[in-house]
Design an enzyme around this catalytic site. Sequence first.
Site, PDB file in Angstrom:
ATOM      1  CG  ASN A  14      -1.848   1.150   1.302  1.00  0.00           C
ATOM      2  OD1 ASN A  14      -1.671   2.020   0.414  1.00  0.00           O
ATOM      3  ND2 ASN A  14      -2.348   1.548   2.651  1.00  0.00           N
ATOM      4  CD1 TRP A  15       3.910   1.076  -2.653  1.00  0.00           C
ATOM      5  CD2 TRP A  15       3.499   1.927  -4.646  1.00  0.00           C
ATOM      6  NE1 TRP A  15       4.711   0.247  -3.400  1.00  0.00           N
ATOM      7  CE2 TRP A  15       4.508   0.866  -4.729  1.00  0.00           C
ATOM      8  CE3 TRP A  15       3.594   2.761  -5.860  1.00  0.00           C
ATOM      9  CZ2 TRP A  15       5.161   0.425  -5.859  1.00  0.00           C
ATOM     10  CZ3 TRP A  15       4.183   2.417  -7.049  1.00  0.00           C
ATOM     11  CH2 TRP A  15       4.812   1.254  -7.003  1.00  0.00           C
ATOM     12  CE  LYS A  16      -0.173   3.681   4.602  1.00  0.00           C
ATOM     13  NZ  LYS A  16      -0.238   3.977   6.189  1.00  0.00           N
ATOM     14  CG  HIS A  48      -5.873   2.465   4.936  1.00  0.00           C
ATOM     15  ND1 HIS A  48      -5.523   3.311   6.030  1.00  0.00           N
ATOM     16  CD2 HIS A  48      -4.956   1.670   4.729  1.00  0.00           C
ATOM     17  CE1 HIS A  48      -4.200   3.082   6.423  1.00  0.00           C
ATOM     18  NE2 HIS A  48      -4.042   2.030   5.703  1.00  0.00           N
ATOM     19  CD  GLU A  78      -2.935   6.134   6.546  1.00  0.00           C
ATOM     20  OE1 GLU A  78      -3.108   6.052   5.218  1.00  0.00           O
ATOM     21  OE2 GLU A  78      -1.927   5.581   7.266  1.00  0.00           O
ATOM     22  CD  GLU A 132      -3.774  -1.784   7.915  1.00  0.00           C
ATOM     23  OE1 GLU A 132      -2.868  -2.034   7.364  1.00  0.00           O
ATOM     24  OE2 GLU A 132      -4.644  -0.871   7.199  1.00  0.00           O
ATOM     25  N   GLY A 172       2.226   2.962  10.918  1.00  0.00           N
ATOM     26  CA  GLY A 172       3.063   3.907  10.870  1.00  0.00           C
ATOM     27  C   GLY A 172       3.697   4.378  12.016  1.00  0.00           C
ATOM     28  CB  SER A 204       4.579  -0.977  12.455  1.00  0.00           C
ATOM     29  OG  SER A 204       4.320   0.407  12.722  1.00  0.00           O
ATOM     30  N   GLY A 239       2.718  -0.810   4.558  1.00  0.00           N
ATOM     31  CA  GLY A 239       2.572   0.514   3.940  1.00  0.00           C
ATOM     32  C   GLY A 239       4.292   0.916   3.894  1.00  0.00           C
ATOM     33  N   GLY A 240       4.506   1.582   4.902  1.00  0.00           N
ATOM     34  CA  GLY A 240       5.966   2.327   4.893  1.00  0.00           C
ATOM     35  C   GLY A 240       7.127   1.448   4.147  1.00  0.00           C
TER      36      GLY A 240
END
Length: 242
Positions: free
Chosen positions: A13-15, A94, A96, A164, A170, A202, A223-224
């Site tokens: 997930n590159w956001k 998600h 976010e 999640e 993150g 994470s 993600g990150g």
Amino acid sequence: MNPMMNNKLLIANWKMNPQTEQQAIRLARAEDQKGIVICPPFPFLDGVKGKLKKAELGAQDLFWEDPPGGGPYTGEVSVLMLKRLGARYVIIGHSERRRWLGETDEMINRKVLSAARGGLKVILCVGEPLSVRKKGLNAAKQFVKSQLRKNLKSVRSPVIVAYEPIWAIGTGKPDHPEDTLKMVRFIREVAGFSRRVLYGGSVTSQNVKSFLCYKEIYGALVGGASLKAQEFRKIITIVKKL
Ligand code: PGA
């Protein structure tokens, strides 16, 4: 489904990253392996799709209305548009988006229904905030159960659920794998036929094994770490060996 040989799935997930199509294509090439779903921002879907040989393409969101001739929904993207671009998966709900865009359980339910009807594989994100988790794992389970009930209302086909916990996203502070396992088992009970459950929050090459070593945990939403080609390849190598 196109999971790895050991039946695990990794979602990148590159956001809202990276910043240019060139960077997106470079990253996609580095992550192009079987069992990986790459979810770039909308503007890079087409460019990335053109470069993928083994990985599959996913979107990070969609809109619930999908009139065949389009419609008056400024800024929105339909299931049909995503499918035509070659997307096979879509992330929905998600945390976010729930937080920054005010997405409600009802909106998320409509999106899940639209995606499932249109033939995209849904990755539905659920998870509790820290205030709930502080009350214990049982409180977190009840929170997640309520999300699942609302988000999967009238949904008749299996979706992939990504657990999640919001406080783990993150932050560099992942969940305890034993707690995740308990939650994943619980989700597999309450989500009916949606028995494919991922963990997200994470995930790194240091901890991925401690989650995915459990057969009940189908994969990870990353993600990150999916923005760092070398680190993500390390994760892939570890998961392949499980
Ligand atoms: P993270 O993000 O791996 O950076 O914690 C996970 C996610 O939000 O999907």
